[in-house]
Design a protein around this motif. Structure first.
Motif, PDB file in Angstrom:
ATOM      1  N   TYR A  54    -145.238 -77.816  18.485  1.00  0.00           N
ATOM      2  CA  TYR A  54    -144.301 -78.737  19.116  1.00  0.00           C
ATOM      3  C   TYR A  54    -145.064 -79.681  20.038  1.00  0.00           C
ATOM      4  O   TYR A  54    -146.179 -79.377  20.477  1.00  0.00           O
ATOM      5  N   GLU A  55    -144.454 -80.816  20.346  1.00  0.00           N
ATOM      6  CA  GLU A  55    -145.039 -81.749  21.303  1.00  0.00           C
ATOM      7  C   GLU A  55    -144.258 -81.669  22.602  1.00  0.00           C
ATOM      8  O   GLU A  55    -143.024 -81.709  22.605  1.00  0.00           O
ATOM      9  N   ALA A  56    -144.974 -81.546  23.700  1.00  0.00           N
ATOM     10  CA  ALA A  56    -144.336 -81.423  25.003  1.00  0.00           C
ATOM     11  C   ALA A  56    -143.562 -82.690  25.347  1.00  0.00           C
ATOM     12  O   ALA A  56    -143.996 -83.806  25.039  1.00  0.00           O
ATOM     13  N   GLN A  57    -142.429 -82.515  26.003  1.00  0.00           N
ATOM     14  CA  GLN A  57    -141.562 -83.639  26.351  1.00  0.00           C
ATOM     15  C   GLN A  57    -141.699 -84.063  27.807  1.00  0.00           C
ATOM     16  O   GLN A  57    -141.328 -85.180  28.166  1.00  0.00           O
ATOM     17  N   SER A  58    -142.209 -83.180  28.645  1.00  0.00           N
ATOM     18  CA  SER A  58    -142.319 -83.498  30.060  1.00  0.00           C
ATOM     19  C   SER A  58    -143.426 -84.528  30.301  1.00  0.00           C
ATOM     20  O   SER A  58    -144.502 -84.449  29.678  1.00  0.00           O
ATOM     21  N   PRO A  59    -143.200 -85.485  31.201  1.00  0.00           N
ATOM     22  CA  PRO A  59    -144.252 -86.466  31.515  1.00  0.00           C
ATOM     23  C   PRO A  59    -145.538 -85.821  32.016  1.00  0.00           C
ATOM     24  O   PRO A  59    -146.627 -86.337  31.776  1.00  0.00           O
ATOM     25  N   ALA A  60    -145.420 -84.691  32.697  1.00  0.00           N
ATOM     26  CA  ALA A  60    -146.612 -84.019  33.229  1.00  0.00           C
ATOM     27  C   ALA A  60    -147.496 -83.464  32.122  1.00  0.00           C
ATOM     28  O   ALA A  60    -148.693 -83.245  32.335  1.00  0.00           O
ATOM     29  N   GLN A  61    -146.922 -83.212  30.950  1.00  0.00           N
ATOM     30  CA  GLN A  61    -147.683 -82.693  29.815  1.00  0.00           C
ATOM     31  C   GLN A  61    -147.686 -83.690  28.652  1.00  0.00           C
ATOM     32  O   GLN A  61    -147.723 -83.299  27.485  1.00  0.00           O
ATOM     33  N   LYS A  62    -147.629 -84.953  28.961  1.00  0.00           N
ATOM     34  CA  LYS A  62    -147.571 -85.977  27.923  1.00  0.00           C
ATOM     35  C   LYS A  62    -148.744 -85.863  26.958  1.00  0.00           C
ATOM     36  O   LYS A  62    -149.901 -85.813  27.380  1.00  0.00           O
ATOM     37  N   GLY A  63    -148.429 -85.792  25.677  1.00  0.00           N
ATOM     38  CA  GLY A  63    -149.469 -85.677  24.666  1.00  0.00           C
ATOM     39  C   GLY A  63    -149.887 -84.253  24.355  1.00  0.00           C
ATOM     40  O   GLY A  63    -150.602 -84.019  23.374  1.00  0.00           O
ATOM     41  N   PHE A  64    -149.463 -83.275  25.170  1.00  0.00           N
ATOM     42  CA  PHE A  64    -149.804 -81.883  24.914  1.00  0.00           C
ATOM     43  C   PHE A  64    -149.024 -81.392  23.692  1.00  0.00           C
ATOM     44  O   PHE A  64    -147.851 -81.745  23.502  1.00  0.00           O
ATOM     45  N   ARG A  65    -149.639 -80.554  22.903  1.00  0.00           N
ATOM     46  CA  ARG A  65    -148.935 -79.836  21.846  1.00  0.00           C
ATOM     47  C   ARG A  65    -149.054 -78.341  22.110  1.00  0.00           C
ATOM     48  O   ARG A  65    -150.051 -77.878  22.674  1.00  0.00           O
ATOM     49  N   TYR A  66    -148.025 -77.615  21.708  1.00  0.00           N
ATOM     50  CA  TYR A  66    -148.043 -76.181  21.960  1.00  0.00           C
ATOM     51  C   TYR A  66    -147.581 -75.421  20.731  1.00  0.00           C
ATOM     52  O   TYR A  66    -146.828 -75.920  19.896  1.00  0.00           O
ATOM     53  N   VAL A  67    -148.078 -74.175  20.637  1.00  0.00           N
ATOM     54  CA  VAL A  67    -147.881 -73.316  19.470  1.00  0.00           C
ATOM     55  C   VAL A  67    -147.155 -72.057  19.921  1.00  0.00           C
ATOM     56  O   VAL A  67    -147.479 -71.491  20.971  1.00  0.00           O
ATOM     57  N   ASN A  68    -146.182 -71.599  19.142  1.00  0.00           N
ATOM     58  CA  ASN A  68    -145.479 -70.357  19.467  1.00  0.00           C
ATOM     59  C   ASN A  68    -146.299 -69.162  18.998  1.00  0.00           C
ATOM     60  O   ASN A  68    -145.853 -68.341  18.188  1.00  0.00           O
ATOM     61  N   GLY A  69    -147.506 -69.070  19.523  1.00  0.00           N
ATOM     62  CA  GLY A  69    -148.422 -68.008  19.133  1.00  0.00           C
ATOM     63  C   GLY A  69    -149.421 -67.723  20.231  1.00  0.00           C
ATOM     64  O   GLY A  69    -149.170 -67.956  21.413  1.00  0.00           O
ATOM     65  N   THR A  70    -150.575 -67.230  19.853  1.00  0.00           N
ATOM     66  CA  THR A  70    -151.611 -66.790  20.783  1.00  0.00           C
ATOM     67  C   THR A  70    -152.608 -67.915  21.069  1.00  0.00           C
ATOM     68  O   THR A  70    -152.613 -68.946  20.383  1.00  0.00           O
ATOM     69  N   PRO A  71    -153.478 -67.718  22.052  1.00  0.00           N
ATOM     70  CA  PRO A  71    -154.541 -68.706  22.281  1.00  0.00           C
ATOM     71  C   PRO A  71    -155.416 -68.915  21.043  1.00  0.00           C
ATOM     72  O   PRO A  71    -155.757 -70.053  20.707  1.00  0.00           O
ATOM     73  N   SER A  72    -155.760 -67.828  20.364  1.00  0.00           N
ATOM     74  CA  SER A  72    -156.566 -67.963  19.153  1.00  0.00           C
ATOM     75  C   SER A  72    -155.816 -68.707  18.059  1.00  0.00           C
ATOM     76  O   SER A  72    -156.401 -69.493  17.313  1.00  0.00           O
ATOM     77  N   ASP A  73    -154.505 -68.452  17.947  1.00  0.00           N
ATOM     78  CA  ASP A  73    -153.687 -69.210  17.005  1.00  0.00           C
ATOM     79  C   ASP A  73    -153.817 -70.702  17.261  1.00  0.00           C
ATOM     80  O   ASP A  73    -153.964 -71.505  16.331  1.00  0.00           O
ATOM     81  N   SER A  74    -153.713 -71.082  18.533  1.00  0.00           N
ATOM     82  CA  SER A  74    -153.716 -72.495  18.899  1.00  0.00           C
ATOM     83  C   SER A  74    -154.993 -73.183  18.437  1.00  0.00           C
ATOM     84  O   SER A  74    -154.960 -74.258  17.828  1.00  0.00           O
ATOM     85  N   VAL A  75    -156.133 -72.575  18.733  1.00  0.00           N
ATOM     86  CA  VAL A  75    -157.412 -73.181  18.367  1.00  0.00           C
ATOM     87  C   VAL A  75    -157.629 -73.091  16.861  1.00  0.00           C
ATOM     88  O   VAL A  75    -158.129 -74.038  16.236  1.00  0.00           O
ATOM     89  N   HIS A  76    -157.230 -71.975  16.262  1.00  0.00           N
ATOM     90  CA  HIS A  76    -157.406 -71.796  14.823  1.00  0.00           C
ATOM     91  C   HIS A  76    -156.626 -72.863  14.049  1.00  0.00           C
ATOM     92  O   HIS A  76    -157.165 -73.502  13.122  1.00  0.00           O
ATOM     93  N   ILE A  77    -155.372 -73.071  14.405  1.00  0.00           N
ATOM     94  CA  ILE A  77    -154.558 -74.083  13.741  1.00  0.00           C
ATOM     95  C   ILE A  77    -155.159 -75.470  13.945  1.00  0.00           C
ATOM     96  O   ILE A  77    -155.211 -76.290  13.019  1.00  0.00           O
ATOM     97  N   ALA A  78    -155.606 -75.730  15.169  1.00  0.00           N
ATOM     98  CA  ALA A  78    -156.194 -77.035  15.456  1.00  0.00           C
ATOM     99  C   ALA A  78    -157.399 -77.321  14.576  1.00  0.00           C
ATOM    100  O   ALA A  78    -157.552 -78.426  14.040  1.00  0.00           O
ATOM    101  N   LEU A  79    -158.257 -76.313  14.411  1.00  0.00           N
ATOM    102  CA  LEU A  79    -159.517 -76.519  13.698  1.00  0.00           C
ATOM    103  C   LEU A  79    -159.378 -76.449  12.184  1.00  0.00           C
ATOM    104  O   LEU A  79    -160.245 -76.940  11.458  1.00  0.00           O
TER     105      LEU A  79
END
Length: 259
Positions: A54-79
């Motif tokens: 998902y893409e964050a909607q708050s101005p403080a996190q503008k451009g951030f994307r987040y995953v409904n998983g673990t830290p390793s999930d986040s980097v693994h999906i990204a790469l």
């Protein structure tokens, strides 16, 4: 320069925003982090359910994307599919609380950085020594200095072998002025016993007890460096093989028969 930034405290954590802001101007930044706090998840991957980004909607996190998983999930999906280009550097943090000694085996912060390392990308995990985000601005300035110091290794003709660094920063207003120590991991005593309780249905439940105190915290360890008011930087590796015991164990087993 392309930098991927993740964490384990979740995409709303102040430490993540501080690290992103600290790295502004160093290159193109992609932020892909867990949806919720995932501390203590180590290198776990979510293999039995699909993951959503998902893409964050708050101005403080503008451009951030987040995953409904673990830290390793986040980097693994990204790469492995989310990013159009491979990053030059993976950063994780800034974590709320230390990741020293045996903590690194459980740390989601270190795991996110390690996931990048496993894919051949240099990586750094950043943590503050104490919880509470006290003097986070100084920790962010320290992280910036560390990143700037390794940039020459990332340019063409620099160090080609990936590396993994674990950085622990004292919670001090002058953290960015403290000396740095290259350290080894210390060791902790065993964790405290579980805390047994009873839920409203009368069933027993258990809370994992607090981490044990440091037991190997002498000079040269990460524990010692932070206690002496230094920034601890520990080079890590993934190989868990006990090389010193290989020959001893080989002698214990009967020789294999046949060619």
């Amino acid at each position: 320069m392309r930098i991927l930034i993740a964490n384990d405290d979740g995409y709303l954590a102040p430490g993540l925003a501080a690290l992103v802001q600290a790295c502004e101007g160093l290159g193109q930044i992609d932020v892909i982090a867990p949806e919720q706090n995932a501390s203590g998840t180590s290198n776990s991957l979510s293999l039995h359910r699909p993951l959503s980004v998902y893409e964050a909607q708050s101005p403080a996190q503008k451009g951030f994307r987040y995953v409904n998983g673990t830290p390793s999930d986040s980097v693994h999906i990204a790469l492995t599919g989310l990013l159009p280009e491979r990053p030059d550097l993976v950063l994780s943090g800034i974590n709320q609380g230390a990741n020293m000694g045996d903590d690194t085996l459980y740390s989601g912060t270190v795991a996110a950085a390690m996931e990048g390392f496993l894919f051949g990308v240099p990586a750094i995990a950043f943590s503050q020594a104490e919880k509470g985000w006290i003097h986070l601005d100084a920790a962010a300035r320290t992280a910036r200095r560390v990143v700037e110091s390794v940039l020459p290794l990332l340019v063409q003709g620099g160090e080609s072998r990936p590396w993994l660094l674990n950085v622990n920063i004292p919670n001090r207003p002058d953290a960015d002025q403290l000396p740095w120590s290259t350290t080894r991991l210390g060791r902790r005593h065993a964790s405290s016993p579980v805390i047994a309780q009873t839920n409203p249905r009368g069933e027993p439940i258990y809370w994992i007890g607090p981490a044990g105190d440091a037991r190997e915290a002498g000079e040269g360890t990460d524990f010692h460096a932070v206690a002496q008011g230094r920034v601890s930087i520990t080079p890590l590796q993934v190989d868990l093989t006990d090389h010193a015991m290989l020959s001893t164990w080989q002698q214990r087993w009967p020789r294999a028969e046949g060619p």
